[in-house]
Write an enzyme that holds these catalytic residues in place. Structure first.
Site, mmCIF file in Angstrom:
data_model
loop_
_atom_site.group_PDB
_atom_site.id
_atom_site.type_symbol
_atom_site.label_atom_id
_atom_site.label_comp_id
_atom_site.label_asym_id
_atom_site.label_seq_id
_atom_site.Cartn_x
_atom_site.Cartn_y
_atom_site.Cartn_z
ATOM 1 C CG ASP A 295 15.118 59.783 32.943
ATOM 2 O OD1 ASP A 295 14.741 60.940 33.537
ATOM 3 O OD2 ASP A 295 15.734 58.984 33.470
ATOM 4 N N GLY A 296 14.590 62.487 30.965
ATOM 5 C CA GLY A 296 15.584 63.463 30.282
ATOM 6 C C GLY A 296 14.888 64.641 29.993
ATOM 7 N NE ARG B 240 13.347 69.642 36.623
ATOM 8 C CZ ARG B 240 13.854 68.487 36.453
ATOM 9 N NH1 ARG B 240 15.462 68.506 35.854
ATOM 10 N NH2 ARG B 240 13.378 67.551 36.444
ATOM 11 C CG HIS C 123 8.134 68.004 32.568
ATOM 12 N ND1 HIS C 123 9.008 66.740 32.589
ATOM 13 C CD2 HIS C 123 8.560 68.619 33.535
ATOM 14 C CE1 HIS C 123 9.597 66.775 33.766
ATOM 15 N NE2 HIS C 123 9.470 67.725 34.436
ATOM 16 C CG ASN D 229 8.235 61.547 39.470
ATOM 17 O OD1 ASN D 229 7.669 60.973 38.704
ATOM 18 N ND2 ASN D 229 9.454 61.612 39.405
ATOM 19 N NE ARG E 61 15.636 55.418 33.273
ATOM 20 C CZ ARG E 61 15.170 55.599 34.671
ATOM 21 N NH1 ARG E 61 15.040 54.548 35.430
ATOM 22 N NH2 ARG E 61 15.225 56.849 35.376
ATOM 23 C CB SER F 227 13.115 54.281 38.263
ATOM 24 O OG SER F 227 14.472 54.615 38.123
HETATM 25 C C1 FPP Z 1 11.305 62.201 33.474
HETATM 26 O O1 FPP Z 1 12.298 63.454 32.950
HETATM 27 C C2 FPP Z 1 10.297 62.572 33.215
HETATM 28 C C3 FPP Z 1 9.196 62.722 34.011
HETATM 29 C C4 FPP Z 1 9.257 62.384 35.601
HETATM 30 C C5 FPP Z 1 7.680 62.875 33.661
HETATM 31 C C6 FPP Z 1 7.295 62.349 32.296
HETATM 32 C C7 FPP Z 1 6.346 63.424 31.896
HETATM 33 C C8 FPP Z 1 6.095 63.769 30.658
HETATM 34 C C9 FPP Z 1 6.631 63.320 29.528
HETATM 35 C C10 FPP Z 1 4.472 64.730 30.423
HETATM 36 C C11 FPP Z 1 3.451 64.174 30.989
HETATM 37 C C12 FPP Z 1 3.161 62.889 30.450
HETATM 38 C C13 FPP Z 1 2.121 62.586 29.950
HETATM 39 C C14 FPP Z 1 1.918 60.956 29.538
HETATM 40 C C15 FPP Z 1 1.314 63.419 28.939
HETATM 41 P P1 FPP Z 1 13.040 64.180 34.156
HETATM 42 O O2 FPP Z 1 12.308 65.499 34.741
HETATM 43 O O3 FPP Z 1 13.360 63.237 35.232
HETATM 44 O O4 FPP Z 1 14.274 64.716 33.381
HETATM 45 P P2 FPP Z 1 15.704 64.730 33.887
HETATM 46 O O5 FPP Z 1 16.327 63.453 34.303
HETATM 47 O O6 FPP Z 1 16.710 65.237 32.602
HETATM 48 O O7 FPP Z 1 15.965 65.733 34.906
#
Ligand code: FPP
Length: 231
Positions: free
Chosen positions: A17-18, A30, A34, A65, A179, A187
């Site tokens: 997360d994050g 954003r 990722h 998501n 996490r 979650s």
């Molecule tokens: C949460 O951060 C992250 C996700 C919903 C996606 C995780 C995906 C990746 C790390 C990339 C692709 C995955 C792989 C296995 C290659 P957030 O977007 O919720 O961050 P925020 O809470 O700061 O908005």
């Protein structure tokens, strides 16, 4: 803590997360977060393996998501596809068995085919498993398991019956959940498999979660007394 004193969990699950906040702090979109998040996965999985962890689970895309803007959803799938292509060589070289948990019917066809092909190519590697949750939700997984048992004409079920029908039927329960980014919830992440997991929360954002951070989490785990309901 010396490496010899570490109690290494067999199975670690990561709620990554994050990414969005990490990018925002840098004035970037954003999706840039990722991208960076995907980059640290290789390092963290490699470090887990070096420490003696046997299974790693990653939450890449949850059933919830889908409510994100379409271009962010598309970008996550694209990143996953790129990641798997780049990682194929290592999966084979390091004998990593790939497991995908989740409903692949709704994801882009080319990503689905890549996943199925890699699952097949790596299915006989017994030492280390990487389980990636894509279009995954724990409640949906349990409902699916029960429906599969109903299709098999079960009229009552045991825990073992349900476990056999989970995506994770071939891997052990999760011992440690990590996490990132300060949120303290599961979650819908492998709730059945986390029944006795230790939960480690850190304020570090996922793109900043490097080897040293993993070591801290495992040191913390080493200090926990796991009683599994006993005394
Ligand atoms: C949460 O951060 C992250 C996700 C919903 C996606 C995780 C995906 C990746 C790390 C990339 C692709 C995955 C792989 C296995 C290659 P957030 O977007 O919720 O961050 P925020 O809470 O700061 O908005």
């Amino acid at each position: 803590m010396a490496e010899s004193e570490l109690v290494v969990p067999r199975h670690v699950g990561f709620i990554m997360d994050g990414n969005g906040r990490w990018a925002k702090k840098r004035g970037m979109p954003r999706n840039y977060g990722h991208d960076k998040g995907a980059d640290v996965i290789e390092e963290v999985v490699g470090a887990c393996r070096d420490l003696g962890v046997k299974t790693v689970s990653l939450y890449a895309f949850s059933t919830e998501n889908w409510s994100r803007p379409k271009d962010e959803v598309d970008k996550i799938f694209e990143l996953l596809h790129k990641f798997l292509k780049r990682y194929t060589h290592k999966l084979i070289r390091d004998k990593i068995r790939l497991i995908i948990s989740g409903d692949l019917e709704a994801i882009p066809e080319d990503l689905k085919n890549e996943c199925l092909s890699l699952i097949e190519r790596t299915k006989d590697f017994p030492e280390f498993s990487l389980n990636i949750a894509i279009n995954y939700g724990s409640r949906a997984e349990i409902v699916r398991a029960v429906n599969r048992l109903i299709d098999g004409h079960f009229t009552s079920v045991t825990e073992k019956d349900i476990e056999r029908e989970l995506y994770t039927s071939t891997i052990p329960d999760i011992d440690l959940v990590v996490r990132t980014s300060g949120e303290q919830r599961l979650s819908n992440f492998f709730m059945w498999q986390c029944a006795y997991a230790e939960l480690y929360f850190t304020d570090v954002l996922w793109p900043d979660f490097h080897k040293e951070e993993l070591k801290k989490a495992i040191e913390w785990f080493s200090g926990r007394k796991r009683r599994f309901g006993g005394i």
